[in-house]
Design a protein around this motif. Sequence first.
Motif, short mmCIF file in Angstrom:
data_model
loop_
_atom_site.label_atom_id
_atom_site.label_comp_id
_atom_site.label_asym_id
_atom_site.label_seq_id
_atom_site.Cartn_x
_atom_site.Cartn_y
_atom_site.Cartn_z
N PHE A 103 0.83 -1.20 0.00
CA PHE A 103 0.00 0.00 0.00
C PHE A 103 0.87 1.26 0.00
CE2 PHE A 103 -2.65 3.31 1.66
CZ PHE A 103 -3.95 3.00 1.32
N VAL A 104 1.84 1.32 0.90
CA VAL A 104 2.68 2.53 0.98
C VAL A 104 3.70 2.59 -0.15
CG1 VAL A 104 2.39 2.97 3.43
CG2 VAL A 104 4.15 1.39 2.70
N ALA A 105 3.97 1.46 -0.82
CA ALA A 105 4.86 1.47 -1.97
C ALA A 105 4.18 2.04 -3.21
CB ALA A 105 5.38 0.07 -2.27
N ALA A 106 2.85 1.91 -3.29
CA ALA A 106 2.13 2.28 -4.51
C ALA A 106 1.21 3.49 -4.35
CB ALA A 106 1.29 1.09 -4.99
N PHE A 107 0.92 3.90 -3.12
CA PHE A 107 -0.07 4.94 -2.87
C PHE A 107 0.64 6.22 -2.46
CE2 PHE A 107 -4.78 5.11 -1.79
CZ PHE A 107 -4.83 6.49 -1.73
N PRO A 108 0.81 7.19 -3.37
CA PRO A 108 1.49 8.44 -3.02
C PRO A 108 0.57 9.38 -2.24
CG PRO A 108 0.82 8.50 -5.31
CD PRO A 108 0.45 7.14 -4.79
N SER A 280 4.98 8.36 0.35
CA SER A 280 3.81 7.54 0.65
C SER A 280 2.75 8.33 1.40
CB SER A 280 4.22 6.33 1.50
OG SER A 280 5.24 5.60 0.87
N ALA A 281 1.49 7.93 1.22
CA ALA A 281 0.37 8.59 1.87
C ALA A 281 0.47 8.45 3.39
CB ALA A 281 -0.94 8.01 1.37
N SER A 282 0.35 9.57 4.09
CA SER A 282 0.57 9.56 5.54
C SER A 282 -0.52 8.82 6.30
CB SER A 282 0.68 11.00 6.05
OG SER A 282 -0.48 11.74 5.71
N ASN A 283 -1.76 8.85 5.80
CA ASN A 283 -2.86 8.21 6.52
C ASN A 283 -2.80 6.68 6.46
OD1 ASN A 283 -3.93 10.57 7.42
ND2 ASN A 283 -5.51 10.72 5.87
N GLY A 296 3.89 0.49 13.01
CA GLY A 296 5.21 1.09 13.21
C GLY A 296 6.06 0.98 11.96
N ARG A 297 6.05 -0.19 11.32
CA ARG A 297 6.80 -0.36 10.08
C ARG A 297 6.24 0.55 8.99
NH1 ARG A 297 5.75 -4.05 5.59
NH2 ARG A 297 7.64 -4.24 4.31
N VAL A 298 4.92 0.59 8.88
CA VAL A 298 4.31 1.45 7.87
C VAL A 298 4.66 2.91 8.11
CG1 VAL A 298 2.08 2.28 7.00
CG2 VAL A 298 2.42 -0.17 7.40
N ALA A 299 4.60 3.34 9.37
CA ALA A 299 4.91 4.73 9.69
C ALA A 299 6.36 5.08 9.35
CB ALA A 299 4.64 5.00 11.17
N ARG A 300 7.27 4.14 9.59
CA ARG A 300 8.68 4.43 9.30
C ARG A 300 8.95 4.45 7.79
NH1 ARG A 300 8.70 2.59 14.43
NH2 ARG A 300 10.22 3.56 15.83
#
Length: 327
Positions: A103-108, A280-283, A296-300
Amino acid sequence: MPALLAVTLPFFALVLCGWLAGRFRVLPEAAIPGLNAFVLFFALPCMLFRFGAASPVAAVFNPRALALYTACGLLIVALAAGMSRRGWVGRRLGWQDAAFGAFVAAFPNTGFMGMPLMVALLGPAAAAPMMVTLLADMFIISGVCLALAQMQGSGHLPWARRLRALMAGPLKNPQPWAIALGALFSVMGWALPAPAARIVELLGGAATPVALFTIGAVLWRSGLHAQRRTPPAEVLPIAALKLFVHPALMFAGGLALAAAGWPLEAFTLMVLTLAAALPSASNASLLAERHGADNGRVARIILASTVLAFASFTGLAALFGVEPVAP
């Protein structure tokens, strides 16, 4: 480059201000959801409505741009999820964590950062291609990633029920409705009454500073509630996919379309490529927390991509020869 920095530096500096406000407790943690709600339900929809009303409908719903952006996004999702499942990001991850890594790799961060930044760099004409990316991300990319996340521990759910659950999120989000309403005004040639137009203008004008400040505050909050310390090996490969592989794939896809006889306008391809190079999208960290993933991993990953994007995004814009229209 100095002209580019004059535009990009304030955007990223406002993100830093939000992070520092949270870090030093100038902004109470309890206030962050309120800031996020103001941007999501009031300021950003007004900004998108104004851009939608001022843009040609054919540019907002450009099928070729939508197909290219969606295909590249899905390839990044597949690559990121595969890397996580095979343990190429430090350890083997379950479907839920692999899905949110994808998700965070593809969603700006299109809405909170990308839309105002791209308009500041390239002018109002950039708004229409950016709305293409926002619609694709909300209705397709996010849906695929959440479906992957549900593969862990929810195989008993009927697919019809899963589809209804996945579509509920985008349909409750005011952003696509604001774009659609703006497109309707554009087609019909309508205009808001002067008092209503002024209200929309004031709220839309607040979107950029408050959204950027909120990004930083959300990143600080997500790090505060991290479940564990995440090693760089689980963060940097996904951040690199977001900042380097995603835009490279987008640009290569545009060249392939041109070679096949279905070229995109050079300006549209540049906007799509720069959109893919956004952090990556912050939300996403809040969404990961809600679904019980490793937030935590997603946030980092989001934090790393945001910090690194100041250099990578500005450098890519310089390679395109962007001459900012706003100081």
